[in-house]
Design a protein around this motif. Structure first.
Motif, PDB file in Angstrom:
ATOM      1  N   GLN A   1     -42.593   2.638 -36.444  1.00 11.48           N
ATOM      2  CA  GLN A   1     -43.689   3.223 -35.300  1.00 11.48           C
ATOM      3  C   GLN A   1     -42.831   2.288 -33.998  1.00 11.48           C
ATOM      4  OE1 GLN A   1     -46.327   5.041 -35.580  1.00 11.48           O
ATOM      5  NE2 GLN A   1     -45.763   5.233 -37.681  1.00 11.48           N
TER       6      GLN A   1
ATOM      7  N   SER B   1     -43.613   1.642 -29.959  1.00 11.91           N
ATOM      8  CA  SER B   1     -44.661   1.396 -29.074  1.00 11.91           C
ATOM      9  C   SER B   1     -44.622   2.391 -27.860  1.00 11.91           C
ATOM     10  CB  SER B   1     -44.568   0.070 -28.238  1.00 11.91           C
ATOM     11  OG  SER B   1     -43.037   0.091 -27.625  1.00 11.91           O
ATOM     12  N   ASN B   2     -43.583   2.968 -27.633  1.00 13.42           N
ATOM     13  CA  ASN B   2     -43.610   4.263 -26.567  1.00 13.42           C
ATOM     14  C   ASN B   2     -42.904   5.394 -27.333  1.00 13.42           C
ATOM     15  OD1 ASN B   2     -44.479   2.814 -24.259  1.00 13.42           O
ATOM     16  ND2 ASN B   2     -42.437   1.619 -24.335  1.00 13.42           N
TER      17      ASN B   2
END
Length: 598
Positions: A149, A151-152
């Protein structure tokens, strides 16, 4: 007349159009092959750099050892993160780097300048099967994050090309892990976009499996071409070339590196290449139509107003042809026909003047030939006169005078026959002896002449007057009249069967070091010139001696005659004096052919 004007013009237009189109195609092929070559070299350099960077997993011992430890080992995880970061920053266009370690079931992703780790993880399921492969470059696809995953998140439109490298336990082939490097399309498009015009041309880069790695048409990326040109390239069996198909020209070249066996193809529409030729052809056809109308009108007018005056002029020309050179060709007309009459009359005047000038030139040539014959008589007369005076001196028991006059006569006879044929060294040395004999009388025996000649060298061939100027130079500039131990020596010897050395040495004034350095520099410059560039100076002897041209001419003549199989060396002798050494290679020369024995 119309057919005579139209047919050649039409045929010329057709031929010009065909030649122009072929020339434009050939030029386009050459230019684009050069362009593809430059693009290929740039891509190969980038791919090789990516290959070398990915191989750093083997050249970094600490990283290699870290694969045997889990993420719980801070040093191991830190080493892996540092290596992934280094690879990501070292490769231009790299978006993220993924590492999976099989034995530890651990994955690391370095993306957006952050290293993320996952333990007890399976290999990401979208990674292609790499069985039996050490590396593989996957065709462009949408970016994925290998189960991590971010963050951006990356935009959905981002396409990446992934390079996979299997990390093995060296020297065995056991797999330790997999390294994946995602590169955005700027990796290829940065270079490829400079190789074609998107509005008119198309560029394809295919991998070894036939998938499109790059194309100006993004919808074709990661697809296999279905067009016939792709089959033609596969059937050609060549790494580079070009062909024409369906009104398009295809130029292709191979990109071969340690990672790839790709093919770069450029598609150029023939209409784009020939657009300028088509425009020129249209203009020519339009001009031809206009010319046809003008020619029809002009033909009618010419038939009425010009044909008859031209007929009269033809009659005048016929009279000139029969030999009547004073015919009257004047005309009162002010138009082109009148100009034609006047120009023809001017031409006749010029021809008459040229005939007169030619006659005068022939007369002058006869006079010059007579003068040349007279000039040839004078040296023979002087030589015969010297022989007569010498005979008279002998009759009056003046043997010294007879000896000197005989020496002078022999020198004149040797110099008089100015031939390009070589002479024997012995003949040249005899001439030097006569010259020295006269100089002894002139300087009242103020010098000693030393003569040391190897008899085996006297029959070699040399250019005429090669050694004598070196002796003469001593009497002009080197002799010290105040000294009582003056000498000049001439010696020869064989260094080997084919190499002969001639040395002229004196104990005179020598040459200043500055001038000697200048002369040596000029000799070195001559040795660097091709034989076709050599030129013997035509300066007179006084100027030659003053400026060193005499020595330079000797070097030039030696190179021209011996074809670089000779050397020329000069030096000052201590405590005073000057020495010149000529080293000659006489290998394979004919002994008697073309020799001047006079």
């Amino acid at each position: 007349m119309i057919l005579a004007a139209i047919l050649p013009t039409t045929i010329s237009m057709i031929i010009s159009y065909v030649i122009t189109t072929n020339s434009l195609k050939e030029r386009a092929v050459v230019e684009n092959m050069n362009l593809l070559y430059q693009g290929r070299m740039n891509l190969e350099n980038d791919l090789e750099e990516m290959n070398r960077t990915s191989l750093s997993v083997y050249s970094d011992p600490e990283f290699y050892i870290s694969l045997y430890y889990s993420h719980e080992n801070i040093n191991a995880s830190g080493r892996q993160s540092a290596t992934l970061q280094s690879i990501n920053h070292a490769i231009s266009g790299s978006k993220q780097v993924y590492l999976y370690v099989d034995g530890k079931r651990e994955a690391t992703l370095f993306a957006q300048d952050i290293a993320r780790r996952m333990s007890d993880a399976a290999l990401y399921d979208q990674i292609p099967d790499l069985s039996g492969k050490d590396y593989y470059i996957e065709p462009p696809r949408p970016v994925h994050t290998y189960g991590f995953q971010l963050s951006n998140p990356y935009p959905d439109s981002l396409q990446v090309m992934t390079m996979y490298r299997v990390i093995q336990r060296i020297p065995s082939s056991e797999q330790l892990g997999i390294l994946a490097i995602d590169l955005d399309m700027s990796f290829i498009s940065r270079i490829s976009s400079q190789l074609f015009q998107p509005d008119h041309e198309q560029l394809y880069i295919l991998n070894e499996d036939g998938y499109v790695m790059y194309s100006g048409n993004s919808s074709l990326i990661s697809q296999k071409p279905r067009e016939a040109w792709y089959n033609l390239i596969q059937e050609s069996g060549t790494e580079s070339g070009y062909f024409e198909h369906d009104d398009n020209i295809y130029i292709y070249d191979s990109i071969r590196t340690g990672l790839t066996d790709w093919t770069m193809i450029k598609e150029i529409p023939s209409s784009y290449i020939l657009s300028s030729a088509d425009k020129a052809a249209f203009i020519n056809i339009l001009l031809l139509a206009v010319s046809l109308l003008v020619i029809i009108a002009a033909t009618i007018w010419i038939s009425i107003h010009i044909t008859e005056p031209i007929r009269k002029l033809v009659g005048v020309m016929s009279q000139v042809k029969s030999g009547r050179m004073t015919v009257d060709v004047s005309s009162p007309r002010k138009d082109e026909i009148g100009i034609l009459h006047r120009r023809f009359g001017s031409m006749m005047d010029t021809i008459n003047n040229l005939i007169l000038q030619e006659y005068k030139l022939k007369l002058a040539n006869r006079t010059n030939q007579l003068r040349v014959l007279q000039a040839q008589v004078n040296p023979h007369f002087l030589n015969n006169a010297l022989q007569t005076i010498g005979t008279l001196a002998l009759e009056h028991n003046m043997k010294r005078i007879y000896s000197l006059i005989s020496a002078l006569a022999r020198m004149m006879r040797y110099s008089m026959y100015n031939t390009d044929k070589p002479v024997k060294l012995g003949t040249e040395l005899d001439h030097i002896k006569d010259y020295v004999e006269l100089q002894k009388e002139r300087f009242e025996n103020l010098f000693d002449f030393r003569y040391d000649v190897d008899e085996s060298t006297v029959d070699i061939l040399i250019p005429k007057m090669l050694v004598q100027p070196l002796v003469e130079n001593y009497f002009k500039h080197g002799m010290n009249r105040m000294a009582d131990d003056n000498y000049i020596s001439v010696s020869t010897r064989r260094l080997s069967e084919d190499v002969v050395q001639i040395v002229v040495e004196d104990n005179g004034n020598g040459i200043s070091e500055d001038k000697l350095a200048t002369l040596k520099e000029q000799v070195q410059q001559l040795e660097m010139l091709d034989l076709e560039q050599l030129e013997v100076s035509d300066s007179d002897e006084a100027d030659a001696a003053e400026h060193g041209i005499g020595l330079i001419n000797i070097v030039t003549r030696m190179r021209l005659y011996y074809r670089d199989k000779s050397s020329f060396n000069m030096e000052n002798v201590q405590p005073r004096g000057f020495r010149v050494v000529l080293t000659i290679n006489v290998e394979g020369e004919a002994e008697d052919e073309g020799v001047d024995r006079r």
